[in-house]
Scaffold this active site. Sequence first.
Site, PDB file in Angstrom:
ATOM      1  N   GLU A  39       0.868  -1.192  -0.164  1.00 14.76           N
ATOM      2  CA  GLU A  39       0.063  -0.026  -0.091  1.00 14.76           C
ATOM      3  C   GLU A  39       0.956   1.148   0.067  1.00 14.76           C
ATOM      4  OE1 GLU A  39      -2.708   0.179   3.346  1.00 14.76           O
ATOM      5  OE2 GLU A  39      -3.445   2.090   2.653  1.00 14.76           O
ATOM      6  N   ARG A 264       5.570 -12.873   9.535  1.00  9.75           N
ATOM      7  CA  ARG A 264       6.201 -11.487   9.217  1.00  9.75           C
ATOM      8  C   ARG A 264       7.613 -11.421   9.863  1.00  9.75           C
ATOM      9  NH1 ARG A 264       2.808  -7.585   9.085  1.00  9.75           N
ATOM     10  NH2 ARG A 264       4.001  -5.774   9.666  1.00  9.75           N
ATOM     11  N   LYS A 274       4.506   0.809   9.629  1.00  8.22           N
ATOM     12  CA  LYS A 274       4.616   1.960   8.907  1.00  8.22           C
ATOM     13  C   LYS A 274       3.935   3.214   9.669  1.00  8.22           C
ATOM     14  CE  LYS A 274       3.429   0.311   4.979  1.00  8.22           C
ATOM     15  NZ  LYS A 274       2.809   0.100   3.599  1.00  8.22           N
TER      16      LYS A 274
END
Length: 564
Positions: A39, A264, A274
């Site tokens: 994104e 992850r 982020k």
Amino acid sequence: MSMSETNVTAPSDFIRDIIREDLRTNKYGGRVHTRFPPEPNGYLHIGHAKSICLNFGIAEEFGGLCNLRFDDTNPTKEEVEYVESIKEDVRWLGFDWGDRLFYASDYFEQLYEYAIQLIKKGKAYVCDLSPEEIREYRGTLTVPGRESPYRNRSVEENLDLFQRMRAGEFPEGSRTLRAKIDMAHPNVLMRDPVMYRIIHAEHHRTGNKWCIYPMYDFTHCLSDSIEGITHSICTLEFENNRALYDWFLDELGVYHPQQIEFARLNLSYTVLSKRILLQLVNRGYVSGWDDPRMPTISGLRRRGYTPEAIRNFCDLIGVAKANSVVDIELLEHCIRQDLNKRAPRVFGVLRPLKVIIDNYPEDLVEEMECINNPEDPSAGTRRVPFSRVLYIEKDDFREDPPKKWFRLAPGREVRLRYAYYVTCVDVIKNERGEVVELHCTYDPATRGGWAPDGRKVQGTLHWVSAAHALDAEVRLYDRLFLKPNPLDVEEGQDFTANLNPNSLEVLTGCRVEPSLAGAVPGSRYQFERQGYFCVDPDSTADRLVFNLTATLRDTWAKIEQAQQ
Ligand code: ATP
Ligand code: MG
């Protein structure tokens, strides 16, 4: 396998096993097609590198393709700057999406058609509940949700309202389109999730064409389907979303990729979110997304990391199904290992102390031959000027040395690397009692740094010639956070409580050897005995700026040695 093996060939893990099996059974007609779907709401970080290496790596290994797709469904948080930085970072890491650069926003029209299909099937409805009410009606893990009073609108009414939502007739947040699934479903994500919301905002690609935007969950699975992705690889948090993706794909009867979840990357002393990285930037705790202390790809690049070191790190950590935390030392080990092989050695004095060689001729300059990289004979040698006035490292002299001090002290003899043996004969201090200058004598018979009489010295120091050295600024970095888990805070505190106040130390007035003149930003060196350094873009014609990439101390290598 040894952690120090650089070339990990043909990685094997549960994802690759699935792919091999799918190829064997010809599940996708022999196709392997992955994608990396960021994104564009921030810069990429080392966690994304893991996903990039996995997706692009698998495509390469199995003769398949990997797309770069921007999941740009949120017009308010996304920016062109992020899109450009992401493309640059993926390319820099060494991967190529060919002509397969896509945007979810390219599919907005197609997604709208899919939404209409679901409405017509009686599987989606326009809901007038506010975002707060929707949340309240959703229930919890233990309490079933309640049905929206708008759930049983007719298909005609839904079609009409949805078209008017698109036409911009309603204010932001006043209505949504929701999937009609099951408000009592044990998986909360299946309780009539929102598919579209009204946002009157300009989109970085579609401008003002749309004022309804599809939600991530609706968009993501259908984008994968539209692109013919075979293996849709994502992180574990999306395990629960898979049921919803399956529902959309099955209700629409479209091509169905296989989702595979993996753990992850978490790194000690590092934040990989982020949202928090954005706060570090916006609140000024770092100089930007590419601050060399940031775990972003652009920060690591500015710090001096190589794509090879990052890719090697990603190979070493592998992929697994269970979450874990990787030791930051492993990442540091990877860059040291890479730079050890390729970074030329140079002399750089970080905290200069003047040394005058009393018996060295006043105007003589000798060119000393120095080895560029003992690890790489093909790197050859260079000549470094030596003269009567030099600088050595302040730390390399002690007036009152402790036991086992092998460096310079009054009356002690040491080797100046590739030059001569010198003996300290006098110490000059300023009015505050600080040592400001040393006087030494040299032994002309030791040229090159070796004594023909076989006499040994215990210390070898680096040095630069005062008249020839270049001025430099050196930025020393330490970890940005003090705690292995930076998000472990007391109540009422946020992550900033764990910031390391000493993560940056700027040294000015450093002196480096003249061969570094004109060194371009991004060039990497080993300053002998100090560490690896990289030229920063802030460098100017008359002042070099270096970033500390890594010190020479490799704890990981030590642990490894101990284990062997
Ligand atoms: P963040 O949690 O930092 O905001 P994100 O998952 O929202 O990250 P995206 O831009 O959606 O960021 O991520 C793009 C891809 O990178 C996704 O497929 C995601 O799974 C993957 N990814 C993100 N963070 C990590 C990580 N720490 N380790 C491995 N893969 C990651
Ligand atoms: Mg995400």
